[in-house]
Enzyme design. Structure first.
Site, PDB file in Angstrom:
ATOM      1  N   HIS A 113       9.824  -0.231   9.534  1.00  0.00           N
ATOM      2  CA  HIS A 113       8.847  -1.075   8.840  1.00  0.00           C
ATOM      3  C   HIS A 113       7.781  -0.169   8.232  1.00  0.00           C
ATOM      4  CE1 HIS A 113       5.918  -3.983   7.840  1.00  0.00           C
ATOM      5  NE2 HIS A 113       5.126  -3.751   8.875  1.00  0.00           N
ATOM      6  N   ASN A 141       2.070  -2.264   2.887  1.00  0.00           N
ATOM      7  CA  ASN A 141       2.771  -3.045   3.908  1.00  0.00           C
ATOM      8  C   ASN A 141       3.145  -4.403   3.314  1.00  0.00           C
ATOM      9  OD1 ASN A 141       3.520  -4.583   6.099  1.00  0.00           O
ATOM     10  ND2 ASN A 141       1.826  -3.913   7.397  1.00  0.00           N
ATOM     11  N   CYS A 198       5.796  -9.337  10.470  1.00  0.00           N
ATOM     12  CA  CYS A 198       6.494  -8.182   9.867  1.00  0.00           C
ATOM     13  C   CYS A 198       7.909  -8.013  10.420  1.00  0.00           C
ATOM     14  CB  CYS A 198       5.708  -6.901  10.105  1.00  0.00           C
ATOM     15  SG  CYS A 198       4.040  -6.959   9.433  1.00  0.00           S
TER      16      CYS A 198
END
Ligand code: ACO
Length: 328
Positions: free
Chosen positions: A255, A285, A115
């Site tokens: 994020h 996500n 990520c």
């Protein structure tokens, strides 16, 4: 105040058309819309079709970023593509993207930082500009997480979406761009969030199809705690390197993994939620693509304006984490 070396000349995103809602998961798994929304903040996520690859999502985002920069694929000298979901193990998805774009003058390589990959890619790109090794780069986060998510595992299936974001990174005019950054990782915690099978340790096998070890596995609570602690620390460190304090941040773009992680990170960083951009509710996500997708939305809805000081913070498998301060 530090002088920026690198700045964005264009930003583009690509989100697949197909949407999976929480109601869709209620039909597939023992879960509920209210559980998913309360624990994660997610309502829906975009999911690629079977024919749509990570490189294709990356191509569409790249073309949008290049159009905004007033450039064509031949103008690009470097392609840095962050992904946790490469189309193949060999060669890199960046090379697939280069071929799709016809970017004949570029070198191309992938970054594996899960990520956090897009932030890592920006720091590498900025360093290449500073070193005189590159002038016009594409830096991407591109993911097809639906290909590695176990849709029989309710604890992970509901969390992830597909998408891509790209920027054209150029030498800064000195007024705007990257002011500071901070990168960190801790490889001793790898097994808290990983895909155990499919690499050289456990090469593909019939067993792997049965035990689902090819898919993402996660110790959710441990990931949660580490994410909050690390993102809060990273936020403070990039601000310190830029000579700024939290009050001077116009917008925090974290994020987008989970609304509770975002709220806890913002509270630790002492940034009120009205200065935090959130779109995890509509995308889930998307790993390395989440921050560029959020930045693009934030500017389109007017929450992100030229001249603003923006703080980006990320966390992902590895564990990897990091932060970056931008003058937009
Ligand atoms: N629907 C209904 N129940 C569920 C679901 C679901 N989708 N998923 C898990 N549960 C159940 C569990 O089975 C468990 O049941 P039990 O008590 O009978 O055993 C119960 O809910 C509680 O499970 P926990 O895992 O303890 O729940 P928690 O409150 O920690 O929430 C979650 C789980 C949402 C995954 C949370 O831990 C989290 O957000 N962690 C961070 C994970 C993350 O964002 N990872 C993304 C990658 S890393 C990154 O990008 C930052």
């Amino acid at each position: 105040m530090t002088q920026p070396v690198a700045a964005f000349a264009g930003l583009g995103v690509s989100n697949p058309e197909r949407i999976l809602t929480n109601a869709d998961f209620e039909r597939m798994l023992d879960t509920s819309d209210s559980w998913i929304r309360e624990r994660t903040g997610i309502r829906e996520r975009h999911v690629a079709g079977p024919e749509q690859t990570t490189a294709m999502l990356a191509r569409d985002a790249s073309l949008a970023a290049l159009a905004e920069a007033g450039m064509g694929p031949d103008d690009i000298d470097t392609i840095i593509l962050a992904t946790a979901t490469p189309d193949r193990l060999l060669p890199s998805t960046a090379c697939d993207l280069q071929a799709l774009l016809g970017a004949r003058n570029a070198n191309a390589f992938d970054i594996g930082a899960a990520c956090s990959g897009w932030i890592y890619g920006l720091v590498v790109g900025e360093s290449m500009i500073a070193a005189g090794a590159a002038e016009r780069l594409l830096v991407l986060g591109a993911e097809k997480l639906s290909a590695v998510v176990d849709y029989t595992d309710r604890s992970t299936a509901v969390l992830f979406g597909d998408g891509a974001g790209a920027v054209v990174l150029i030498r800064s005019d000195g007024a705007r761009g990257i002011l500071s950054s901070y990168l960190k990782s801790d490889g001793t915690l790898a097994e808290l969030l990983w895909r155990p099978g499919g690499g050289t340790v456990h090469p593909p096998s019939e067993e792997m199809l049965k035990d689902h070890s090819y898919f993402i596995k996660m110790a959710g609570r441990e990931v949660f705690k580490n994410a909050v602690r690390s993102m809060a620390d990273a936020a403070a460190r990039a601000l310190e390197r830029a000579g700024l304090v939290a009050d001077e941040v116009d917008l925090l773009v974290p994020h987008q993994a989970n609304i509770r992680i975002i709220e806890a990170t913002a509270a630790h960083a002492r940034i009120p939620m009205d200065r935090v951009y959130v779109n995890v509710d509509r995308y889930g996500n998307t790993s390395s693509a989440s921050i560029p997708i959020a930045l693009d939305e934030a500017r389109r809805c007017g929450q992100l304006k030229p001249g603003m000081t923006v703080l980006l913070v990320t966390f992902g498998a590895g564990f990897t984490w990091g932060s970056l301060v931008l003058r937009w």
